[in-house]
Design a protein around this motif. Structure first.
Motif, PDB file in Angstrom:
ATOM      1  N   ASP A   1      -2.263   6.610   4.423  1.00 41.72           N
ATOM      2  CA  ASP A   1      -3.586   6.713   5.051  1.00 41.72           C
ATOM      3  C   ASP A   1      -4.673   5.958   4.288  1.00 41.72           C
ATOM      4  N   ASN A   2      -4.449   5.715   2.994  1.00 45.42           N
ATOM      5  CA  ASN A   2      -5.511   5.036   2.224  1.00 45.42           C
ATOM      6  C   ASN A   2      -5.449   3.511   2.338  1.00 45.42           C
ATOM      7  N   ILE A   3      -4.544   3.013   3.181  1.00 46.34           N
ATOM      8  CA  ILE A   3      -4.424   1.562   3.392  1.00 46.34           C
ATOM      9  C   ILE A   3      -5.274   1.181   4.604  1.00 46.34           C
ATOM     10  N   VAL A   4      -6.133   0.181   4.414  1.00 47.74           N
ATOM     11  CA  VAL A   4      -7.023  -0.253   5.497  1.00 47.74           C
ATOM     12  C   VAL A   4      -6.751  -1.707   5.849  1.00 47.74           C
ATOM     13  N   LEU A   5      -6.929  -2.002   7.149  1.00 47.72           N
ATOM     14  CA  LEU A   5      -6.721  -3.367   7.637  1.00 47.72           C
ATOM     15  C   LEU A   5      -8.060  -3.912   8.114  1.00 47.72           C
ATOM     16  N   THR A   6      -8.400  -5.113   7.671  1.00 40.72           N
ATOM     17  CA  THR A   6      -9.646  -5.763   8.088  1.00 40.72           C
ATOM     18  C   THR A   6      -9.290  -7.089   8.742  1.00 40.72           C
ATOM     19  N   PRO A   7      -9.797  -7.361   9.945  1.00 40.99           N
ATOM     20  CA  PRO A   7      -9.417  -8.624  10.598  1.00 40.99           C
ATOM     21  C   PRO A   7      -9.947  -9.833   9.844  1.00 40.99           C
ATOM     22  N   GLY A   8      -9.131 -10.894   9.853  1.00 33.86           N
ATOM     23  CA  GLY A   8      -9.572 -12.161   9.284  1.00 33.86           C
ATOM     24  C   GLY A   8     -10.308 -12.950  10.344  1.00 33.86           C
TER      25      GLY A   8
ATOM     26  N   VAL B   1      -3.653 -20.363   3.918  1.00 35.66           N
ATOM     27  CA  VAL B   1      -4.386 -20.825   2.730  1.00 35.66           C
ATOM     28  C   VAL B   1      -5.736 -21.427   3.146  1.00 35.66           C
ATOM     29  N   LYS B   2      -5.759 -22.117   4.272  1.00 40.33           N
ATOM     30  CA  LYS B   2      -7.045 -22.674   4.746  1.00 40.33           C
ATOM     31  C   LYS B   2      -8.016 -21.566   5.171  1.00 40.33           C
ATOM     32  N   ALA B   3      -7.473 -20.481   5.753  1.00 37.99           N
ATOM     33  CA  ALA B   3      -8.329 -19.343   6.100  1.00 37.99           C
ATOM     34  C   ALA B   3      -8.900 -18.707   4.830  1.00 37.99           C
ATOM     35  N   LEU B   4      -8.071 -18.621   3.783  1.00 44.46           N
ATOM     36  CA  LEU B   4      -8.529 -18.043   2.509  1.00 44.46           C
ATOM     37  C   LEU B   4      -9.542 -18.945   1.813  1.00 44.46           C
ATOM     38  N   GLU B   5      -9.337 -20.239   1.929  1.00 41.17           N
ATOM     39  CA  GLU B   5     -10.293 -21.192   1.338  1.00 41.17           C
ATOM     40  C   GLU B   5     -11.704 -20.900   1.882  1.00 41.17           C
TER      41      GLU B   5
ATOM     42  N   GLN C   1     -13.923 -19.027  -0.891  1.00 43.06           N
ATOM     43  CA  GLN C   1     -14.834 -20.075  -1.372  1.00 43.06           C
ATOM     44  C   GLN C   1     -14.771 -20.275  -2.892  1.00 43.06           C
ATOM     45  N   THR C   2     -13.589 -20.044  -3.453  1.00 47.65           N
ATOM     46  CA  THR C   2     -13.423 -20.233  -4.904  1.00 47.65           C
ATOM     47  C   THR C   2     -12.459 -21.362  -5.227  1.00 47.65           C
TER      48      THR C   2
END
Length: 771
Positions: free
Chosen positions: A27-34, A172-176, A180-181
């Motif tokens: 229950d303590n795991i949360v999902l956030t949309p990219g 990886v492009k979504a993470l870039e 922004q690091t």
């Protein structure tokens, strides 16, 4: 609750495109949309805890019965691959994971590939691991007991789709964009040394390298006809303290791991006549001689991220302003649970001289400015992951690493305009997700000339690590010896790796016959276009351990695709002995197959009108076969054997005439020689009905009297035997502007002619073939 169209948690299950990947999600795991596009949007996994700590372990669900491949750090510095099917197979320090899910009931349903990328969030770093209950866990840590948290919302990024290479690239492009690091590899400037043959001093001399030795090595390789245009002066040129060789001071291949830097200039071995000539530094003499007498274009020198293995000597004369202080490394539990390290054992006793984070840019800038004044073009920056162990008191591992990486990149931008940097011993996400500029990364543990267990796992580790690393930087497959039992195996792999090609031969110890299959007389190499990666059907096989799978590595050249096939069985990293070892002393001969579709992006190379037919040239056997769409070719290899298959798309000029350029038949990366290929149809008349499969002499002689139907123009680099496929015997071939003799094999359609040695560097021969 559906979070994105593709990824959701339903009734405690993590579901991706309708397929359950993890069960029993707490229950303590949360999902956030990219913030992806439409259905390819990814999602972030986060977790919350009841109390704040500097280290958390969060189970995120059970993985069972799905094939995965992951890259994990088997020791502090380096990653290697592991395959499995359940949570307990996931090793400590897993930094990249790809999971395959298929529709059991519908064999025609597409396979879904889901990538899991553990991230940096604030001052914390996440990594994946498995436990005995088959749960996957996120291990979250700061590396500083005073830096605590009770949550992280963006700890792991997930992305899914039907093409694994595109899924990883998009993730990886979504993470870039999100983090922004760092910057993706495609946005970085690649240093020019990549396209030139190189020599590194390490395995030739280890730390005993001298100015004289550098001169001998360059002379020896040039005289044999494979001139190095790129030089790395590795460890052994710097000023370090002369420590007495204490019994607890570990020395390996000459490197004294507890020794510290005492000055930024070269040591006495590199000072002219052993004396410090202040007018012209000895290092400048060495660099000038390399460039003026041996036509070397790029000279790089080695240094550690901390200066030397043991850092910088506190209050060393002339270095007081760096505010260096002794620090004692503390390794994370995940690293300690894998392979112990002799460097760390040494530093734990003696400490490391850590330049103050606020002064580290000054240190790099003064070092690099001095090197640049000596004509040096770049640096190989080694031992990078040591910084993650020194985060206590500096805001933690992520903060300290980012501070050092940013300072390094700023200094390189200022002093080395060609972006002259090779990152080494740097396989941690603290650094990977902090590099905005560094474009070259060593992709695996070293080439070890004297360790028989190391050669097969070296090739497979590079290929699998590249699935991850190749999105951030161009992987470097390391130096090798041209005179060595495994030399040809290493050479063939590098030829299609898209990487720099350089050796570390001792002067006089060379196999020039081998080197000439890699190096053109002008000192350039035929480099493939992309980072070489395992083919789709190899992603979840285990070509190092399963006893049945060959490793296939794909890449593209400008006009073709290439697949290297390697028998890598018999050795790998052992989780019981915690080291790389031979687990099968006599692995068997293996058979597999290759096809054009193994080259994932062959359709981009072939163009929109391509009908799927290729001509395949097998480098070792010399066989040329025309393959219909979807057909494959068998390959059988013993351990440490290889074959390189060049897939050349067939161009259908008319109903009866088709053509495919192959390349330089005696070079490993044969098809890498073809830089340009165009067809001009010269006549509107219907060509004579002639099928190349009719082998009567009459037809062949009649066809020589035809007027040409088309002129094929090619630009080809290099010299020697050039080959192309033509369904009909050509009427005429010209090289430069001179008509040239050619041979034609009616049985295979192979046209061969000889290209002379060009007078200019990087020259592209214009070839015209009339058919």
């Amino acid at each position: 609750m559906t979070v994105t169209p593709g990824i959701s948690i339903n009734d405690g299950n993590l579901v991706v495109h309708g397929k359950t990947i993890l069960t029993g999600v707490p229950d303590n795991i949360v999902l956030t949309p990219g913030s992806g596009v439409g259905l390819v949007a990814g999602a972030f996994i986060g977790a919350t805890a009841s109390d704040s700590k500097s280290l958390h372990v969060f189970p995120i669900g059970v993985l069972d019965g799905l094939r995965f491949m992951c890259c994990f750090r088997f020791k502090l510095w380096w990653m290697t691959q592991r395959m499995g099917t359940c949570g307990k197979d996931v090793p400590l320090e897993t930094q990249f994971m790809l999971v395959e899910s298929k529709e059991e009931d519908d064999p025609n349903a597409p396979t879904i590939y889901t990538v899991f990328l553990p991230l940096l969030e604030g001052q914390f770093r996440a990594v994946l691991q498995g436990n005995d209950k088959n749960e996957i866990e996120i291990c979250l840590e700061s590396g500083d007991n005073t830096v605590e948290t009770d949550r992280g919302l963006y700890l792991v990024y997930m992305h899914a789709g039907t093409n694994p290479f595109e899924v990883i690239n998009q993730a990886v492009k979504a993470l870039e964009k999100h983090m922004q690091t760092f910057l993706h590899r495609e946005k970085k400037k690649l240093p020019s040394f990549l396209d030139w043959f190189g020599w590194c001093t390490w395995d030739a001399f280890y730390t005993d390298v001298t100015a004289e030795g550098v001169k001998e090595g360059l002379k020896s390789l040039s005289e044999g006809g494979t001139p190095p245009r790129f030089l790395i002066i590795d460890d052994g040129w710097q000023q370090i303290e002369n420590r007495p060789k204490e019994s607890d001071c570990v020395v390996q291949e000459g490197a004294q791991f507890a020794s510290r830097l005492t000055g930024i200039k070269e040591n006495a071995k590199f000072q002219k006549n052993g004396q410090n000539n202040d007018q012209i530094p000895g290092l400048k003499h060495v660099v000038d001689e390399a460039k003026q007498h041996h036509n070397v274009k790029c000279v790089y020198v080695w240094h550690a991220l901390a200066g030397y293995w043991g850092g910088v000597k506190p209050a060393a004369a002339g270095m007081e302003h760096y505010d260096t202080a002794l620090a004692y490394p503390v390794q994370s539990p995940g690293v300690l649970g894998n392979q112990p390290d002799i460097v760390m054992d040494s530093l734990a006793v003696h400490g490391l001289g850590l330049v103050h984070p606020k002064k580290v840019f000054n240190f790099y800038n003064e070092l690099h400015a001095y090197l640049a004044s000596c004509g040096v073009d770049g640096v190989k920056v080694d031992v990078q992951n040591i910084i993650e162990t020194l985060g206590a008191g500096h805001g933690g591992r992520v903060s300290l690493t980012r501070c050092y990486v940013q300072a390094l990149e700023a200094s390189i931008a200022r002093n080395f305009p060609d972006n002259g940097c090779i990152a080494c011993m740097c396989h941690n996400t603290d650094g990977i997700y902090s590099t905005k500029q560094t474009a070259i990364v060593r992709a695996s543990d070293d080439f070890y000339p004297r360790d028989p267990a190391s050669h097969t796992i070296h090739i497979s580790s590079v290929a699998y690590n590249t699935l991850f690393l190749g999105e951030f930087m161009q992987p470097d497959w390391d130096m090798f010896h041209s005179l060595h039992p495994a030399a040809e195996y290493h050479a063939a792999a590098r030829a299609i790796g898209g990487c720099a090609i350089y050796v570390s031969d001792k002067p006089g110890n060379h196999n020039f016959e081998l080197l000439k299959k890699l190096v053109i007389p002008d000192g350039s190499v035929l480099r493939s276009q992309l980072p070489g990666r395992p083919t789709r059907d190899c992603l979840f096989a285990d070509p190092a351990r399963d006893g049945i799978s060959l490793l296939k590595i794909w890449n593209v050249n400008k006009c073709s695709g290439v697949v290297g096939v390697f028998n890598c069985q018999g050795a790998g990293w052992c989780k019981i002995t915690k080291k790389t070892r031979i687990h099968d002393a006599s692995p068997g001969t293996l058979t597999g197959s290759v096809c054009a579709d193994d080259v994932d992006s062959i359709t981009q190379v072939a163009g929109a009108d391509w009908n799927g037919e290729t001509v395949v040239y097998a480098y070792r056997s010399g066989e040329v076969v025309r393959l219909p769409k979807g057909a494959s070719v068998p390959v059988t290899l013993e351990v440490l054997e290889y074959e390189l298959f060049h897939f050349c798309p067939v161009n259908e000029i008319t109903k009866n005439i088709s053509f495919a350029p192959i390349g330089l038949l005696d070079m490993f990366n044969s098809s890498g020689a073809v830089e340009q290929f165009e067809v001009q149809v010269t006549s509107d008349e219907k060509p004579e009905l002639f099928d190349g499969e009719v082998s009567s002499e009459l037809t062949t002689s009649l066809s020589d009297n035809r007027s040409p139907t088309a002129t094929i123009t090619l630009k080809v680099r290099g010299c020697g035997r050039f080959g192309a496929y033509s369904s009909q015997r050509p009427l005429k071939c010209t090289v430069g502007n001179a008509e040239t003799h050619f041979d034609y094999d009616l049985a295979t359609g192979l046209v061969t002619l000889t290209l002379p040695v060009p007078q200019e560097e990087m020259y592209r021969w214009p070839i015209e073939i009339q058919v």
